[in-house]
Every structure is written in structure tokens, then in C-alpha cells.
Design a protein around this motif. Sequence first.
Motif, PDB file in Angstrom:
ATOM      1  N   ILE A 183       8.303  -7.934  -4.793  1.00 28.01           N
ATOM      2  CA  ILE A 183       8.068  -6.648  -4.131  1.00 28.01           C
ATOM      3  C   ILE A 183       9.308  -5.780  -4.289  1.00 28.01           C
ATOM      4  O   ILE A 183      10.419  -6.216  -3.968  1.00 28.01           O
ATOM      5  CB  ILE A 183       7.787  -6.822  -2.624  1.00 28.01           C
ATOM      6  N   VAL A 184       9.110  -4.553  -4.752  1.00 27.60           N
ATOM      7  CA  VAL A 184      10.199  -3.581  -4.808  1.00 27.60           C
ATOM      8  C   VAL A 184       9.863  -2.439  -3.852  1.00 27.60           C
ATOM      9  O   VAL A 184       8.718  -1.984  -3.779  1.00 27.60           O
ATOM     10  CB  VAL A 184      10.457  -3.065  -6.248  1.00 27.60           C
ATOM     11  N   ASP A 185      10.867  -2.006  -3.110  1.00 25.55           N
ATOM     12  CA  ASP A 185      10.736  -0.931  -2.129  1.00 25.55           C
ATOM     13  C   ASP A 185      11.298   0.346  -2.758  1.00 25.55           C
ATOM     14  O   ASP A 185      12.514   0.489  -2.898  1.00 25.55           O
ATOM     15  CB  ASP A 185      11.502  -1.305  -0.862  1.00 25.55           C
ATOM     16  N   LEU A 186      10.409   1.244  -3.124  1.00 26.59           N
ATOM     17  CA  LEU A 186      10.825   2.482  -3.781  1.00 26.59           C
ATOM     18  C   LEU A 186      11.497   3.449  -2.803  1.00 26.59           C
ATOM     19  O   LEU A 186      12.305   4.271  -3.205  1.00 26.59           O
ATOM     20  CB  LEU A 186       9.610   3.146  -4.445  1.00 26.59           C
ATOM     21  N   GLN A 187      11.203   3.328  -1.519  1.00 32.20           N
ATOM     22  CA  GLN A 187      11.816   4.216  -0.527  1.00 32.20           C
ATOM     23  C   GLN A 187      13.273   3.837  -0.259  1.00 32.20           C
ATOM     24  O   GLN A 187      14.142   4.704  -0.188  1.00 32.20           O
ATOM     25  CB  GLN A 187      11.016   4.194   0.772  1.00 32.20           C
TER      26      GLN A 187
ATOM     27  N   TYR B 102      10.044  -0.202 -11.666  1.00 34.19           N
ATOM     28  CA  TYR B 102      10.977   0.542 -10.827  1.00 34.19           C
ATOM     29  C   TYR B 102      11.687   1.624 -11.642  1.00 34.19           C
ATOM     30  O   TYR B 102      11.717   2.792 -11.240  1.00 34.19           O
ATOM     31  CB  TYR B 102      12.012  -0.399 -10.186  1.00 34.19           C
ATOM     32  N   PHE B 103      12.235   1.245 -12.792  1.00 32.10           N
ATOM     33  CA  PHE B 103      13.002   2.215 -13.577  1.00 32.10           C
ATOM     34  C   PHE B 103      12.098   3.187 -14.345  1.00 32.10           C
ATOM     35  O   PHE B 103      12.580   4.204 -14.835  1.00 32.10           O
ATOM     36  CB  PHE B 103      14.013   1.510 -14.476  1.00 32.10           C
ATOM     37  N   ASP B 104      10.801   2.929 -14.403  1.00 34.11           N
ATOM     38  CA  ASP B 104       9.861   3.949 -14.886  1.00 34.11           C
ATOM     39  C   ASP B 104       9.641   5.023 -13.820  1.00 34.11           C
ATOM     40  O   ASP B 104       9.280   6.150 -14.129  1.00 34.11           O
ATOM     41  CB  ASP B 104       8.500   3.337 -15.243  1.00 34.11           C
ATOM     42  N   GLN B 105       9.840   4.667 -12.543  1.00 30.73           N
ATOM     43  CA  GLN B 105       9.635   5.597 -11.434  1.00 30.73           C
ATOM     44  C   GLN B 105      10.881   6.428 -11.148  1.00 30.73           C
ATOM     45  O   GLN B 105      10.794   7.587 -10.772  1.00 30.73           O
ATOM     46  CB  GLN B 105       9.254   4.848 -10.142  1.00 30.73           C
ATOM     47  N   THR B 106      12.059   5.802 -11.274  1.00 35.58           N
ATOM     48  CA  THR B 106      13.321   6.446 -10.921  1.00 35.58           C
ATOM     49  C   THR B 106      14.449   5.788 -11.711  1.00 35.58           C
ATOM     50  O   THR B 106      14.315   4.646 -12.133  1.00 35.58           O
ATOM     51  CB  THR B 106      13.605   6.302  -9.402  1.00 35.58           C
ATOM     52  N   HIS B 107      15.520   6.517 -11.881  1.00 34.53           N
ATOM     53  CA  HIS B 107      16.713   5.930 -12.501  1.00 34.53           C
ATOM     54  C   HIS B 107      17.788   5.666 -11.457  1.00 34.53           C
ATOM     55  O   HIS B 107      18.939   5.402 -11.797  1.00 34.53           O
ATOM     56  CB  HIS B 107      17.238   6.841 -13.608  1.00 34.53           C
ATOM     57  N   GLN B 108      17.409   5.718 -10.189  1.00 36.08           N
ATOM     58  CA  GLN B 108      18.346   5.467  -9.100  1.00 36.08           C
ATOM     59  C   GLN B 108      18.684   3.971  -9.032  1.00 36.08           C
ATOM     60  O   GLN B 108      17.827   3.112  -9.240  1.00 36.08           O
ATOM     61  CB  GLN B 108      17.750   5.932  -7.769  1.00 36.08           C
ATOM     62  N   LEU B 109      19.925   3.688  -8.721  1.00 45.46           N
ATOM     63  CA  LEU B 109      20.402   2.322  -8.546  1.00 45.46           C
ATOM     64  C   LEU B 109      19.504   1.568  -7.563  1.00 45.46           C
ATOM     65  O   LEU B 109      19.017   2.145  -6.594  1.00 45.46           O
ATOM     66  CB  LEU B 109      21.838   2.404  -8.008  1.00 45.46           C
TER      67      LEU B 109
ATOM     68  N   THR C  10       0.787  -1.240   0.000  1.00 48.54           N
ATOM     69  CA  THR C  10       0.000   0.000   0.000  1.00 48.54           C
ATOM     70  C   THR C  10       0.817   1.287   0.000  1.00 48.54           C
ATOM     71  O   THR C  10       0.315   2.318  -0.430  1.00 48.54           O
ATOM     72  CB  THR C  10      -0.939   0.038   1.228  1.00 48.54           C
ATOM     73  N   ARG C  11       2.068   1.269   0.501  1.00 47.36           N
ATOM     74  CA  ARG C  11       2.780   2.538   0.686  1.00 47.36           C
ATOM     75  C   ARG C  11       4.215   2.597   0.156  1.00 47.36           C
ATOM     76  O   ARG C  11       4.614   3.606  -0.384  1.00 47.36           O
ATOM     77  CB  ARG C  11       2.817   2.907   2.174  1.00 47.36           C
ATOM     78  N   ARG C  12       5.000   1.586   0.373  1.00 49.38           N
ATOM     79  CA  ARG C  12       6.449   1.713   0.155  1.00 49.38           C
ATOM     80  C   ARG C  12       6.902   1.477  -1.270  1.00 49.38           C
ATOM     81  O   ARG C  12       7.972   1.928  -1.655  1.00 49.38           O
ATOM     82  CB  ARG C  12       7.206   0.746   1.064  1.00 49.38           C
ATOM     83  N   GLY C  13       6.149   0.719  -2.015  1.00 52.80           N
ATOM     84  CA  GLY C  13       6.602   0.378  -3.356  1.00 52.80           C
ATOM     85  C   GLY C  13       5.496  -0.247  -4.163  1.00 52.80           C
ATOM     86  O   GLY C  13       4.392   0.279  -4.197  1.00 52.80           O
TER      87      GLY C  13
ATOM     88  N   HIS D 105      15.003   1.772  -2.228  1.00 49.33           N
ATOM     89  CA  HIS D 105      15.614   1.391  -3.511  1.00 49.33           C
ATOM     90  C   HIS D 105      16.181  -0.025  -3.431  1.00 49.33           C
ATOM     91  O   HIS D 105      17.347  -0.272  -3.705  1.00 49.33           O
ATOM     92  CB  HIS D 105      16.665   2.422  -3.941  1.00 49.33           C
ATOM     93  N   ASN D 106      15.283  -0.939  -3.044  1.00 42.54           N
ATOM     94  CA  ASN D 106      15.673  -2.304  -2.723  1.00 42.54           C
ATOM     95  C   ASN D 106      14.618  -3.283  -3.243  1.00 42.54           C
ATOM     96  O   ASN D 106      13.430  -2.996  -3.190  1.00 42.54           O
ATOM     97  CB  ASN D 106      15.784  -2.401  -1.193  1.00 42.54           C
ATOM     98  N   ILE D 107      15.087  -4.425  -3.728  1.00 46.01           N
ATOM     99  CA  ILE D 107      14.178  -5.522  -4.042  1.00 46.01           C
ATOM    100  C   ILE D 107      13.931  -6.229  -2.720  1.00 46.01           C
ATOM    101  O   ILE D 107      14.848  -6.819  -2.142  1.00 46.01           O
ATOM    102  CB  ILE D 107      14.783  -6.490  -5.088  1.00 46.01           C
ATOM    103  N   TRP D 108      12.715  -6.155  -2.245  1.00 48.27           N
ATOM    104  CA  TRP D 108      12.392  -6.695  -0.929  1.00 48.27           C
ATOM    105  C   TRP D 108      12.066  -8.170  -1.006  1.00 48.27           C
ATOM    106  O   TRP D 108      12.316  -8.912  -0.062  1.00 48.27           O
ATOM    107  CB  TRP D 108      11.238  -5.903  -0.321  1.00 48.27           C
TER     108      TRP D 108
END
Length: 149
Positions: free
Chosen positions: A63-67, A97-104, A44-47, A69-72
Motif C-alpha cells: 500500500i502506498v499513501d499518495l497523500q 507512485y512515480f507515475d503519479q508524482t515525482h515527490q520524494l 479507496t481514497r488515499r493511495g 507520500h509514504n509506503i504504508w
Amino acid sequence: MQMIFRSAKTADVPAMQIVRHTVKENTLSDPALVTDKDCEEFVTRRGKDWVCEVEGELVGFAIVDLQAHNIWALFIRPEFEGKGIGKELHRLMMDWYFDQTHQLVWLGTAPNTRAATFYTKQGWKNVGMVNKGEVKFEMTYADWVATTN
């Protein structure tokens, strides 16, 4: 075998937990360490989360954690391994994930496992150790684009 891939919902969390607890590698030393509430927070919130269903049964999830930047999580029930489910969940997760950010993005997994081999084959770079002896892998946007072309 028809596989349905879709975004996860909070109602999927109990089935996701069952998948998580049936894996043969990267098992939780203490199942209480990952609660339903933890999973719901990611849904619901983190990714973002995805699931795969076969004949109405949830057999895998990612599950990917956008906060952080980790594959959970990326887990498949053992009897469904080797059928392309993990690869498709991985692709969906990484494209989003890479549509949201280009961060590693990074992840940790146990060394010398099928998971470690899987991530290497998907283009992840082993950059050392993390947590309690896990292999740390990283993926850059440029590396992801290169692996998908």
C-alpha cells in the motif's frame, strides 16, 4: 507456483489483515491500531494497493499513501518470503507512485530486520529515525529511475 498480482479491492481487506498479523517482523504491538476501516481508506481514497495471490489465496500486499507520500505497508506471509513476491509488489507500487508524482516518498521500518535489508537492496536511503525508533528510509524519483535502469 503461479503468482497473480492485481490491484486490491475492499473485499481483500480481511485477507490483508490476516497477512499483516502473520508476519514475524514489524509486528503490531496492538492489532487494533490498524482497523479494516483504515485499510479500506487506503484502498479507496488515499493511495493504491496491490495484492499477490497464489492458488486463490492472498499471500502478500503493498500500500502506498499518495497523500502522505509514504509506503504504508508491504507484507508477505512468512511461508511465501524469498520467492520474489515482495520485490514485485514493491516494483508495482513504486512505478505507480512515480507515475503519479515525482515527490520524494518515505517509509519507516524496524531496524536490523529483513525489511530494512530489503529496502536498502532496493535503493532506499537510510536518513535516520522516525516514529518510535523505526529506521526512516527515503526514495527520490531520480534514485528510483537509476535503480530500474
